[in-house]
Design an enzyme around this catalytic site. Structure first.
Site, short mmCIF file in Angstrom:
data_model
loop_
_atom_site.label_atom_id
_atom_site.label_comp_id
_atom_site.label_asym_id
_atom_site.label_seq_id
_atom_site.Cartn_x
_atom_site.Cartn_y
_atom_site.Cartn_z
N GLY A 97 56.57 47.60 74.69
CA GLY A 97 57.76 46.82 74.32
C GLY A 97 57.45 45.35 74.50
N GLY A 152 50.36 44.26 71.37
CA GLY A 152 51.19 44.49 72.54
C GLY A 152 52.29 43.47 72.69
N GLY A 153 53.51 43.91 72.38
CA GLY A 153 54.68 43.10 72.69
C GLY A 153 54.99 41.97 71.73
CB CYS A 188 45.41 57.91 72.96
SG CYS A 188 46.96 58.79 72.83
CG ASN A 207 43.49 55.77 69.85
OD1 ASN A 207 43.51 55.31 70.98
ND2 ASN A 207 44.53 56.42 69.34
CE LYS A 256 45.69 50.15 69.69
NZ LYS A 256 46.62 50.57 68.64
CG ASN A 278 46.77 52.29 72.49
OD1 ASN A 278 48.00 52.38 72.36
ND2 ASN A 278 45.95 53.09 71.86
CB SER A 292 57.23 48.48 69.62
OG SER A 292 56.84 47.26 70.14
C1 LIG Z 1 55.28 55.33 68.18
C2 LIG Z 1 53.91 54.76 68.40
C3 LIG Z 1 52.80 55.48 67.96
C4 LIG Z 1 51.53 54.95 68.16
N1 LIG Z 1 50.44 55.65 67.70
C5 LIG Z 1 49.20 55.12 67.84
C6 LIG Z 1 48.05 55.77 67.29
O1 LIG Z 1 48.14 56.81 66.66
N2 LIG Z 1 46.85 55.18 67.48
C7 LIG Z 1 46.68 54.01 68.16
O2 LIG Z 1 45.56 53.52 68.29
N3 LIG Z 1 47.76 53.36 68.66
C8 LIG Z 1 49.00 53.89 68.51
N4 LIG Z 1 50.09 53.22 69.00
C9 LIG Z 1 49.89 51.92 69.68
C10 LIG Z 1 50.15 50.78 68.71
O3 LIG Z 1 49.21 50.78 67.67
C11 LIG Z 1 50.12 49.42 69.44
O4 LIG Z 1 48.80 49.15 69.87
C12 LIG Z 1 51.03 49.39 70.65
O5 LIG Z 1 52.26 49.98 70.34
C13 LIG Z 1 51.26 47.97 71.18
O6 LIG Z 1 51.89 47.16 70.26
P1 LIG Z 1 53.49 46.89 70.18
O7 LIG Z 1 53.90 46.35 71.50
O8 LIG Z 1 53.60 45.92 69.05
O9 LIG Z 1 54.14 48.20 69.91
C14 LIG Z 1 51.37 53.72 68.81
C15 LIG Z 1 52.50 53.02 69.24
C16 LIG Z 1 53.76 53.53 69.03
C17 LIG Z 1 54.93 52.74 69.48
#
Ligand SMILES: Cc1cc2nc3c(=O)[nH]c(=O)nc-3n(C[C@H](O)[C@H](O)[C@H](O)COP(=O)(O)O)c2cc1C
Length: 385
Positions: A224, A250-251, A138, A135, A172, A199, A273
């Site tokens: 989002g 992502g998204g 972040c 990661n 990532k 991320n 998400s």
């Molecule tokens: C509440 C939350 C917590 C997350 N925690 C982590 C994490 O601990 N490690 C990480 O690599 N990504 C983390 N992410 C990122 C997600 O793994 C993902 O890459 C990111 O949300 C984009 O995808 P999405 O649009 O489907 O949410 C987190 C995302 C959210 C929404």
């Protein structure tokens, strides 16, 4: 019958969907729910070497709506930081997950010095993780690297972790760079087995009453459905330039979103998400939507879809000769005036309660987009002089 099976860093997946690292993969209970949903693999909520991150403030979620009227974007805004576990507890979770689940378990680690990376990478490998995400992105930490050479540092971390473990390592990446491509090329060169693109972003929301940042009082993760298009743009540029697989993130809220990432060259697609907002039930819907899309296009397996995105044209290659103009289907027009309001060319007016297009029309396309009854269509009037 649609075949969604896919290989990813040597793992045989029943479909391309992976539950992304987040609270949705933070406990054994969540991981079991993930497996039951039909997802093909899980990435555990990240272990953070920095212990202050292991307890998230409360509350740490907000669902924000930006824009106005009918034109709105949803943001899942959050400050949920690391797994609450220390390294021993994190390794224990991996062992329990390996015992209880049959889908692959990918660990995720975030460290700030060589000692931390070494201990964490070795611990997750020994605990039986099938692969490990680094990661390096972040959203709560990326800004701390301001002024440093992110590409150089993250490439060095990739090389270092590569030298420590033999399981696949998957950096990532952050989308918050002038060129995520440079980062992708650098981590591949240093031995990445795959990469996650991307991320989340870092955002800021302000409470207009207190004049303070909302939630915990600082920046927060900002993602989002809107992030699909930016991430897709960079993924489509990175995919042809690297040999290792890309896991898109992502998204993704629909099977159609997933299809777009696969077309752009992704091997797997991560969901986060949408699961936070809708629960694990979203997974079967998304799988079904992808299957329906593939059936409709006549694709029977992912190989027929992956990387099949058409050519992305350069500025010089864009066709500027075609000329189209808007026309109105009178019976469908309700005279709402949306088209008149958005036309910057003064090319539409209302006459007797109906939209009428004049010769100033530039064929920009916007009136058709805002027409609620689809009364506007375009006609090709030949080459521009
Ligand atoms: C509440 C939350 C917590 C997350 N925690 C982590 C994490 O601990 N490690 C990480 O690599 N990504 C983390 N992410 C990122 C997600 O793994 C993902 O890459 C990111 O949300 C984009 O995808 P999405 O649009 O489907 O949410 C987190 C995302 C959210 C929404």
């Amino acid at each position: 019958m649609i075949d969604l099976r896919t290989d990813y860093v040597g793992l045989k997946l029943k479909n391309p969907f992976i539950a992304a690292a987040a609270g949705i993969t933070g406990s054994l209970h969540q991981l079991k729910k993930a497996e039951e949903s039909g997802i093909a693999a899980v990435v555990l909520k990240s272990y953070f070497q920095k212990s202050v991150c292991r307890r998230s403030p409360t509350p740490h979620f907000a669902l924000l709506q930006s824009g106005h009227g009918r034109v709105r974007a949803t943001t899942l805004y959050s400050y949920e930081q690391a797994s609450e576990r220390d390294l021993d507890g994190y390794a224990q979770l991996i062992r329990e997950a390996k015992e209880s689940l049959s889908i692959p378990i990918i660990a995720s680690i975030n460290c700030f010095n060589e000692e931390g990376w070494q201990q964490a990478a070795r611990a997750v490998e020994e605990a039986g993780a099938d692969a490990v995400e680094l990661n390096l992105s972040c959203p709560h930490g990326v800004h701390l690297m301001e002024g440093r050479d992110l590409v150089k540092e993250l490439a060095a971390t990739t090389a270092f972790v590569r030298s420590l473990v033999s399981i696949p390592i998957i950096p990532k990446l952050t989308p918050q760079m002038s060129s995520p491509l440079a980062l992708a090329l650098a981590v591949e060169k240093q031995g990445a087995s795959a990469m996650v693109c991307f991320n989340r972003f870092t955002g800021l929301e302000i409470n207009l009453e207190t004049l303070e940042p909302i939630l915990h009082g600082g920046y927060a993760g900002h993602g989002g459905p809107w992030s699909l298009y930016y991430n897709l743009r960079w993924l489509s540029e990175i995919a042809p330039c690297v040999k290792v697989p890309i896991s898109a993130s992502g998204g993704v809220w629909t099977g159609q979103d997933a299809a777009k990432y696969l077309l752009a060259g992704a091997t797997t697609v991560q969901l986060c998400s949408v699961i936070v907002a809708e629960g694990y039930g979203a997974v079967s819907r998304i799988i079904r939507e992808l299957e329906d899309y593939m059936a409709q296009k006549g694709f029977s397996d992912l190989g027929q879809l992956r990387g099949k995105l058409g050519k992305i044209r350069t500025m010089e290659e864009v066709d500027r000769t075609q000329r189209i103009v808007a026309e109105v289907e009178e019976e469908k027009c309700t005279g709402c005036g949306n088209c008149v309001r958005v036309c910057i060319y003064n090319a539409i007016s209302l006459e007797d309660g109906k939209a009428v297009v004049n010769e100033l029309c530039q064929g920009c396309g916007l009136c058709r987009e805002v027409c609620p009854t689809k009364a506007i269509y375009y006609v090709d009037v030949g080459e521009r002089k």
